[in-house]
Design a protein around this motif. Structure first.
Motif, PDB file in Angstrom:
ATOM      1  N   ARG A 218       0.820  -1.217   0.000  1.00  0.00           N
ATOM      2  CA  ARG A 218       0.000   0.000   0.000  1.00  0.00           C
ATOM      3  C   ARG A 218       0.853   1.266   0.000  1.00  0.00           C
ATOM      4  N   LYS A 219       2.031   1.208   0.571  1.00  0.00           N
ATOM      5  CA  LYS A 219       2.895   2.389   0.616  1.00  0.00           C
ATOM      6  C   LYS A 219       3.732   2.539  -0.650  1.00  0.00           C
ATOM      7  N   GLY A 220       3.556   1.621  -1.593  1.00  0.00           N
ATOM      8  CA  GLY A 220       4.262   1.721  -2.862  1.00  0.00           C
ATOM      9  C   GLY A 220       5.635   1.122  -2.885  1.00  0.00           C
ATOM     10  N   LEU A 221       6.092   0.556  -1.762  1.00  0.00           N
ATOM     11  CA  LEU A 221       7.419  -0.053  -1.723  1.00  0.00           C
ATOM     12  C   LEU A 221       7.403  -1.374  -2.493  1.00  0.00           C
ATOM     13  N   THR A 222       8.422  -1.609  -3.309  1.00  0.00           N
ATOM     14  CA  THR A 222       8.474  -2.823  -4.122  1.00  0.00           C
ATOM     15  C   THR A 222       9.427  -3.844  -3.506  1.00  0.00           C
ATOM     16  N   ASN A 223       9.107  -5.109  -3.734  1.00  0.00           N
ATOM     17  CA  ASN A 223       9.949  -6.211  -3.262  1.00  0.00           C
ATOM     18  C   ASN A 223      10.002  -7.290  -4.327  1.00  0.00           C
ATOM     19  N   ASN A 224      11.142  -7.972  -4.407  1.00  0.00           N
ATOM     20  CA  ASN A 224      11.339  -9.065  -5.360  1.00  0.00           C
ATOM     21  C   ASN A 224      11.368 -10.388  -4.618  1.00  0.00           C
ATOM     22  N   TYR A 225      10.751 -11.400  -5.214  1.00  0.00           N
ATOM     23  CA  TYR A 225      10.710 -12.725  -4.606  1.00  0.00           C
ATOM     24  C   TYR A 225      10.918 -13.794  -5.678  1.00  0.00           C
ATOM     25  N   LEU A 226      11.503 -14.901  -5.255  1.00  0.00           N
ATOM     26  CA  LEU A 226      11.541 -16.107  -6.086  1.00  0.00           C
ATOM     27  C   LEU A 226      10.605 -17.099  -5.423  1.00  0.00           C
ATOM     28  N   VAL A 227       9.467 -17.396  -6.093  1.00  0.00           N
ATOM     29  CA  VAL A 227       8.460 -18.256  -5.474  1.00  0.00           C
ATOM     30  C   VAL A 227       8.381 -19.578  -6.229  1.00  0.00           C
ATOM     31  N   PRO A 228       8.411 -20.702  -5.508  1.00  0.00           N
ATOM     32  CA  PRO A 228       8.275 -22.006  -6.165  1.00  0.00           C
ATOM     33  C   PRO A 228       6.849 -22.228  -6.634  1.00  0.00           C
ATOM     34  N   GLY A 229       6.699 -23.000  -7.703  1.00  0.00           N
ATOM     35  CA  GLY A 229       5.380 -23.288  -8.242  1.00  0.00           C
ATOM     36  C   GLY A 229       4.603 -24.248  -7.378  1.00  0.00           C
ATOM     37  N   VAL A 230       3.317 -24.360  -7.685  1.00  0.00           N
ATOM     38  CA  VAL A 230       2.436 -25.277  -6.980  1.00  0.00           C
ATOM     39  C   VAL A 230       2.094 -26.431  -7.925  1.00  0.00           C
ATOM     40  N   PRO A 231       2.003 -27.673  -7.421  1.00  0.00           N
ATOM     41  CA  PRO A 231       1.646 -28.789  -8.312  1.00  0.00           C
ATOM     42  C   PRO A 231       0.369 -28.485  -9.079  1.00  0.00           C
ATOM     43  N   ALA A 232       0.388 -28.769 -10.360  1.00  0.00           N
ATOM     44  CA  ALA A 232      -0.751 -28.433 -11.216  1.00  0.00           C
ATOM     45  C   ALA A 232      -2.046 -29.054 -10.704  1.00  0.00           C
ATOM     46  N   GLN A 233      -1.960 -30.275 -10.161  1.00  0.00           N
ATOM     47  CA  GLN A 233      -3.172 -30.935  -9.692  1.00  0.00           C
ATOM     48  C   GLN A 233      -3.774 -30.217  -8.498  1.00  0.00           C
ATOM     49  N   VAL A 234      -2.930 -29.609  -7.664  1.00  0.00           N
ATOM     50  CA  VAL A 234      -3.438 -28.826  -6.534  1.00  0.00           C
ATOM     51  C   VAL A 234      -4.243 -27.642  -7.046  1.00  0.00           C
ATOM     52  N   TYR A 235      -3.694 -26.971  -8.058  1.00  0.00           N
ATOM     53  CA  TYR A 235      -4.410 -25.839  -8.650  1.00  0.00           C
ATOM     54  C   TYR A 235      -5.765 -26.275  -9.205  1.00  0.00           C
ATOM     55  N   PHE A 236      -5.796 -27.382  -9.939  1.00  0.00           N
ATOM     56  CA  PHE A 236      -7.056 -27.848 -10.520  1.00  0.00           C
ATOM     57  C   PHE A 236      -8.053 -28.271  -9.439  1.00  0.00           C
ATOM     58  N   ASP A 237      -7.571 -28.909  -8.380  1.00  0.00           N
ATOM     59  CA  ASP A 237      -8.459 -29.338  -7.301  1.00  0.00           C
ATOM     60  C   ASP A 237      -9.076 -28.139  -6.590  1.00  0.00           C
ATOM     61  N   ARG A 238      -8.304 -27.059  -6.442  1.00  0.00           N
ATOM     62  CA  ARG A 238      -8.817 -25.865  -5.768  1.00  0.00           C
ATOM     63  C   ARG A 238      -9.729 -25.055  -6.694  1.00  0.00           C
ATOM     64  N   THR A 239      -9.400 -25.045  -7.976  1.00  0.00           N
ATOM     65  CA  THR A 239     -10.188 -24.267  -8.933  1.00  0.00           C
ATOM     66  C   THR A 239     -11.512 -24.942  -9.237  1.00  0.00           C
ATOM     67  N   PHE A 240     -11.492 -26.268  -9.298  1.00  0.00           N
ATOM     68  CA  PHE A 240     -12.699 -27.028  -9.601  1.00  0.00           C
ATOM     69  C   PHE A 240     -12.942 -28.031  -8.469  1.00  0.00           C
ATOM     70  N   PRO A 241     -13.387 -27.555  -7.300  1.00  0.00           N
ATOM     71  CA  PRO A 241     -13.550 -28.443  -6.142  1.00  0.00           C
ATOM     72  C   PRO A 241     -14.602 -29.519  -6.384  1.00  0.00           C
ATOM     73  N   LYS A 242     -14.365 -30.689  -5.800  1.00  0.00           N
ATOM     74  CA  LYS A 242     -15.300 -31.797  -5.950  1.00  0.00           C
ATOM     75  C   LYS A 242     -16.591 -31.537  -5.177  1.00  0.00           C
ATOM     76  N   GLN A 243     -16.484 -30.786  -4.099  1.00  0.00           N
ATOM     77  CA  GLN A 243     -17.665 -30.481  -3.291  1.00  0.00           C
ATOM     78  C   GLN A 243     -18.274 -29.174  -3.788  1.00  0.00           C
TER      79      GLN A 243
END
Length: 471
Positions: free
Chosen positions: A205-230
């Protein structure tokens, strides 16, 4: 000038994406003549099967754009490079039920999943060309939440959003951005080949920038969260005498009706005064499910649409006797009004569905929560509530044109075998201006006081405060 800009953008986009794509299956090249044949086939399929294709598009401009694109295919392309040519053309029609884009049922994605590929790990909300981080797809409570995403792998996010927006189907900008927000990790991989880990730049919010190296998430986790079975969940707030029932999909009538029956039994048992149905992330399914839910709210007849027009074209005619599509087409030919290859039937108000436990019908105050991802049959639920004043709608406009399309039928292009989808029906809404988009809420998110807008979920925060007035 418009022609030159389109051709230049087409050339640059193809070159940039092809260099950055890394998956080996993307390297299968299709000759120019086959790509042009597929483009012609796609144009013919849409024009011969959609009942209202040019509602929001200019026929002349569309025709010129498609001809230009065909003439600018001058070198072989992979299937997914070809998508980057045709998807923006299909999206000129501004109909989320009519699209051709990256397919979850593709050889490219199947190969990616088999080697345990990893997607971009952060959930984002894209609004007005900017991306705000919501949370992590796998681990909630990310310290990056609420920060603005500025750069991914050296590319400004504004450029990324502009490129991906052209490839994302939707009825109007807010719906397109909602769809892209959900598909952002998948599209980053499909377009740029980015996976495993990501260099990002954010600002607070204050406009300060930061750089990060973020590891990916398993594709199946993304699909399970995006299209939940319940599909259904329920939250009881006894202090507010409020039940919040959330539904992400109308896909299974048996499961849905059983949940709805049990939910209203619990509401009755606890004597709750308020029920809210949250369909902000509901992309549709079987509209009868929404009607069944509303039949626990009202015993009066209600209408969402007053007519349905289908196109008696090749897509519907391919279905054999005994299928629901063939039965529908046969019924419309027998009882519908014909205008060329358009068949129309008119409807009267729906009698409430026969619910399993009428003794549990709700007599309190009802609220419907909507947003730009509320689509298709969920949009029809919003129409029913709005047109018949069944409850109070809170949130944002739904994501679809008022006179919605539907009965989407899939097809495959002859050479690249890319899968596309075309609406074959259009419905006339029971109320509202059919040329407009989005069922408007009675209480709009944009009108809420700042104290609610600062919360993680402004709509729910406001709802919980609102019901206190009536308790």
């Amino acid at each position: 000038m418009k022609k030159i800009i389109f051709a230049f953008a087409l050339l640059i986009t193809s070159q940039c994406f092809s260099k950055e794509s890394t998956d080996s299956l993307h390297q299968k090249l299709f000759p120019v003549v086959e790509l042009q044949q597929d483009l012609d086939s796609l144009y013919k399929i849409l024009n011969n099967n959609h009942p209202d294709l040019y509602r929001f598009a200019d026929r002349y401009e569309v025709g010129m754009a498609w001809e230009e694109a065909k003439n600018n295919i001058k070198q072989p392309m992979t299937r997914w490079e070809f998508i980057r040519v045709v998807a923006p053309l299909v999206n000129m029609f501004r109909d989320g039920h009519t699209n051709l884009s990256y397919d979850f049922e593709s050889e490219e994605l199947n190969t990616f999943l088999k080697r345990d590929g990893k997607f971009f790990p952060l959930r984002v909300s894209i609004r007005s060309g900017e991306a705000i981080i919501i949370d992590h797809w796998e681990n909630s409570g990310s310290p990056l939440a609420k920060k603005k995403l500025l750069v991914v792998n050296g590319k400004p996010v504004g450029e990324i959003i502009k490129a991906l927006t052209a490839l994302t189907a939707g009825d109007y900008p807010a719906n397109v951005e909602a769809n892209l927000s959900r598909l952002f990790p998948f599209f980053l991989w499909a377009n740029y080949g980015w996976e495993k880990e990501f260099n990002i730049t954010t600002s607070g919010r204050k406009g300060l920038t930061n750089n990060y190296l973020v590891p990916g998430v398993p594709a199946q986790v993304y699909f399970d969260r995006t299209f939940p079975k319940q599909d259904w969940t329920m939250q009881i707030n006894e202090k507010e005498s409020l039940a919040i029932i959330s539904c992400s999909s109308y896909r299974n009538m048996k499961t849905a009706s059983a949940f709805i029956d049990s939910a209203f039994a619990l509401v009755k048992k606890k004597g709750l005064k308020h029920v809210a149905l949250d369909i902000r992330r509901n992309g549709g399914g079987n509209s009868a499910i929404g009607n069944y839910f509303l039949s626990y709210i009202t015993s009066e007849p209600f209408a969402d649409v007053v007519s349905k027009t289908i196109r008696d074209g090749s897509l519907l005619n391919q279905f054999t006797k005994g299928t629901w599509v063939h039965n529908m087409l046969t019924g419309y030919r027998a009882m519908g009004f014909r205008d060329g290859d358009l068949l129309t039937r008119e409807f009267k108000g729906n009698e409430p569905e026969k619910i399993s436990h009428p003794e549990n019908r709700f007599n309190g105050k009802f609220y419907l929560l909507t947003g730009p991802s509320t689509y298709s049959s969920a949009h029809m639920t919003a129409l029913a509530v709005k047109c018949n004043r069944i409850g109070v709608i809170i949130g944002e406009p739904t994501g679809e044109r008022i006179d919605l399309t539907g009965e989407t039928i899939g097809f495959s292009l002859p050479n690249t075998k890319l899968n596309g989808y075309c609406a074959t029906a259009v419905y006339r809404a029971a109320c509202g201006d059919g040329s407009q988009t989005g069922v408007k809420p009675d209480i709009a998110l944009s009108s809420l006081p700042q104290q609610f807008l600062d919360s993680n979920d402004p709509v729910l925060a406001y709802l919980k405060e609102l019901v206190k007035i009536f308790n």
